[in-house]
Design a protein around this motif. Structure first.
Motif, PDB file in Angstrom:
ATOM      1  N   LYS A  27       0.901  -1.205   0.056  1.00  0.00           N
ATOM      2  CA  LYS A  27       0.280   0.017   0.132  1.00  0.00           C
ATOM      3  C   LYS A  27       0.714   1.274  -0.057  1.00  0.00           C
ATOM      4  CE  LYS A  27      -4.495  -0.767   1.800  1.00  0.00           C
ATOM      5  NZ  LYS A  27      -5.061  -0.090   0.775  1.00  0.00           N
ATOM      6  N   GLY A  28       1.950   1.255   0.867  1.00  0.00           N
ATOM      7  CA  GLY A  28       2.805   2.352   1.099  1.00  0.00           C
ATOM      8  C   GLY A  28       3.633   2.431  -0.360  1.00  0.00           C
ATOM      9  N   LEU A  29       3.979   1.337  -0.870  1.00  0.00           N
ATOM     10  CA  LEU A  29       4.615   1.602  -2.240  1.00  0.00           C
ATOM     11  C   LEU A  29       3.804   2.234  -3.307  1.00  0.00           C
ATOM     12  CD1 LEU A  29       6.201  -1.895  -2.466  1.00  0.00           C
ATOM     13  CD2 LEU A  29       7.647  -0.001  -2.739  1.00  0.00           C
ATOM     14  N   ASN A  30       2.611   1.695  -3.403  1.00  0.00           N
ATOM     15  CA  ASN A  30       1.882   2.139  -4.546  1.00  0.00           C
ATOM     16  C   ASN A  30       1.632   3.689  -4.483  1.00  0.00           C
ATOM     17  OD1 ASN A  30       1.570  -0.200  -5.512  1.00  0.00           O
ATOM     18  ND2 ASN A  30      -0.501  -0.585  -4.687  1.00  0.00           N
ATOM     19  N   THR A  31       1.141   4.216  -2.931  1.00  0.00           N
ATOM     20  CA  THR A  31       1.142   5.543  -2.784  1.00  0.00           C
ATOM     21  C   THR A  31       2.347   6.575  -3.189  1.00  0.00           C
ATOM     22  OG1 THR A  31      -0.469   5.107  -1.123  1.00  0.00           O
ATOM     23  CG2 THR A  31       0.371   7.190  -1.016  1.00  0.00           C
ATOM     24  N   THR A  32       3.491   6.047  -2.598  1.00  0.00           N
ATOM     25  CA  THR A  32       4.851   6.619  -2.861  1.00  0.00           C
ATOM     26  C   THR A  32       5.056   6.566  -4.652  1.00  0.00           C
ATOM     27  OG1 THR A  32       5.763   5.759  -0.867  1.00  0.00           O
ATOM     28  CG2 THR A  32       7.195   6.519  -2.481  1.00  0.00           C
ATOM     29  N   TRP A  33       4.779   5.539  -5.166  1.00  0.00           N
ATOM     30  CA  TRP A  33       5.190   5.553  -6.655  1.00  0.00           C
ATOM     31  C   TRP A  33       4.177   6.683  -7.095  1.00  0.00           C
ATOM     32  CZ3 TRP A  33       8.663   3.240  -9.315  1.00  0.00           C
ATOM     33  CH2 TRP A  33       8.727   3.229 -10.988  1.00  0.00           C
ATOM     34  N   ARG A  34       2.834   6.544  -6.853  1.00  0.00           N
ATOM     35  CA  ARG A  34       1.855   7.560  -7.503  1.00  0.00           C
ATOM     36  C   ARG A  34       2.561   9.125  -7.314  1.00  0.00           C
ATOM     37  NH1 ARG A  34      -1.906   3.870  -6.751  1.00  0.00           N
ATOM     38  NH2 ARG A  34      -2.472   4.294  -4.501  1.00  0.00           N
ATOM     39  N   ALA A  35       2.912   9.364  -5.923  1.00  0.00           N
ATOM     40  CA  ALA A  35       3.384  10.644  -5.557  1.00  0.00           C
ATOM     41  C   ALA A  35       4.467  11.029  -6.430  1.00  0.00           C
ATOM     42  CB  ALA A  35       3.676  10.815  -4.203  1.00  0.00           C
ATOM     43  N   ALA A  36       5.446  10.106  -6.585  1.00  0.00           N
ATOM     44  CA  ALA A  36       6.778  10.361  -7.204  1.00  0.00           C
ATOM     45  C   ALA A  36       6.778  10.480  -8.648  1.00  0.00           C
ATOM     46  CB  ALA A  36       7.746   9.306  -7.004  1.00  0.00           C
ATOM     47  N   THR A  37       5.780   9.747  -9.449  1.00  0.00           N
ATOM     48  CA  THR A  37       5.989   9.602 -10.859  1.00  0.00           C
ATOM     49  C   THR A  37       4.475  10.260 -11.350  1.00  0.00           C
ATOM     50  OG1 THR A  37       4.755   7.525 -10.846  1.00  0.00           O
ATOM     51  CG2 THR A  37       7.250   7.550 -10.838  1.00  0.00           C
ATOM     52  N   GLY A  38       3.481  10.515 -10.707  1.00  0.00           N
ATOM     53  CA  GLY A  38       2.170  10.948 -11.203  1.00  0.00           C
ATOM     54  C   GLY A  38       1.472   9.997 -11.701  1.00  0.00           C
ATOM     55  N   LYS A  39       1.914   8.577 -11.747  1.00  0.00           N
ATOM     56  CA  LYS A  39       1.121   7.486 -12.503  1.00  0.00           C
ATOM     57  C   LYS A  39       1.093   6.363 -11.522  1.00  0.00           C
ATOM     58  CE  LYS A  39       4.614   6.757 -15.631  1.00  0.00           C
ATOM     59  NZ  LYS A  39       4.820   6.385 -17.237  1.00  0.00           N
ATOM     60  N   ASN A  40       0.035   5.570 -11.693  1.00  0.00           N
ATOM     61  CA  ASN A  40      -0.047   4.171 -10.970  1.00  0.00           C
ATOM     62  C   ASN A  40       1.071   3.540 -11.220  1.00  0.00           C
ATOM     63  OD1 ASN A  40      -2.447   4.626  -9.800  1.00  0.00           O
ATOM     64  ND2 ASN A  40      -3.687   4.004 -11.664  1.00  0.00           N
ATOM     65  N   PRO A  41       1.684   2.576 -10.421  1.00  0.00           N
ATOM     66  CA  PRO A  41       2.578   1.512 -10.719  1.00  0.00           C
ATOM     67  C   PRO A  41       2.062   0.507 -11.726  1.00  0.00           C
ATOM     68  CG  PRO A  41       1.860   1.130  -8.547  1.00  0.00           C
ATOM     69  CD  PRO A  41       1.027   2.474  -8.969  1.00  0.00           C
ATOM     70  N   PRO A  42       3.202   0.071 -12.698  1.00  0.00           N
ATOM     71  CA  PRO A  42       2.953  -1.054 -13.342  1.00  0.00           C
ATOM     72  C   PRO A  42       2.055  -2.226 -13.172  1.00  0.00           C
ATOM     73  CG  PRO A  42       5.140  -0.824 -13.321  1.00  0.00           C
ATOM     74  CD  PRO A  42       4.798   0.209 -12.324  1.00  0.00           C
ATOM     75  N   ALA A  43       1.015  -2.571 -13.676  1.00  0.00           N
ATOM     76  CA  ALA A  43       0.217  -3.754 -13.372  1.00  0.00           C
ATOM     77  C   ALA A  43       0.906  -4.945 -13.559  1.00  0.00           C
ATOM     78  CB  ALA A  43      -1.111  -3.552 -13.997  1.00  0.00           C
ATOM     79  N   ASN A  44       1.522  -4.908 -14.660  1.00  0.00           N
ATOM     80  CA  ASN A  44       2.509  -6.078 -14.982  1.00  0.00           C
ATOM     81  C   ASN A  44       3.667  -5.581 -15.664  1.00  0.00           C
ATOM     82  OD1 ASN A  44       3.525  -8.464 -15.990  1.00  0.00           O
ATOM     83  ND2 ASN A  44       1.705  -8.861 -17.263  1.00  0.00           N
ATOM     84  N   PRO A  45       4.669  -5.571 -14.985  1.00  0.00           N
ATOM     85  CA  PRO A  45       5.968  -5.094 -15.708  1.00  0.00           C
ATOM     86  C   PRO A  45       6.451  -5.973 -16.709  1.00  0.00           C
ATOM     87  CG  PRO A  45       6.057  -5.231 -13.297  1.00  0.00           C
ATOM     88  CD  PRO A  45       4.778  -5.904 -13.533  1.00  0.00           C
ATOM     89  N   ALA A  46       6.022  -7.179 -16.974  1.00  0.00           N
ATOM     90  CA  ALA A  46       6.209  -7.827 -18.277  1.00  0.00           C
ATOM     91  C   ALA A  46       5.758  -7.569 -19.525  1.00  0.00           C
ATOM     92  CB  ALA A  46       6.215  -9.419 -18.058  1.00  0.00           C
TER      93      ALA A  46
END
Length: 107
Positions: A27-46
């Motif tokens: 949960k913290g990762l997702n929030t931090t990623w959105r704050a840092a990049t302005g977008k959601n983290p990759p759902a599937n990095p592959a």
């Protein structure tokens, strides 16, 4: 407490703490990623549509944070277990560690 039941209790306790820590970290990762990049983290990095550097950054960032959270939760769980039972959990006791480091007997 018998050794077998002690081992089962510790296994369940450590698993629950690791899963809980990973969920909170995620949960913290997702929030931090959105704050840092302005977008959601990759759902599937592959996914080939995900930029390779974004996928690598997400894998490194999320893997590191989740593993550190699991390690800290495991240490806290071991401390609680030791306070409750008067001894370290199976696998963390000095005699258990010495047995792992001992050379194998060749016959």
């Amino acid at each position: 407490m018998a050794s077998g039941s002690s081992s089962k209790v510790w296994t369940a306790f450590s698993l629950a703490s690791a899963l809980g820590a990973a969920a909170v970290a995620r949960k913290g990762l997702n929030t931090t990623w959105r704050a840092a990049t302005g977008k959601n983290p990759p759902a599937n990095p592959a996914d080939p549509d995900v930029d390779v550097w974004e996928a690598v950054a997400w894998a490194a960032f999320s893997g590191t944070v989740i593993q550190v959270a699991r390690m800290l939760a495991g240490r806290k769980a071991a401390h609680y277990y030791a306070r409750s039972t008067g001894h370290l959990p199976p696998g963390l006791r000095p005699q258990d560690r010495d047995a792992d480091d001992a050379p194998a007997q060749v016959t």
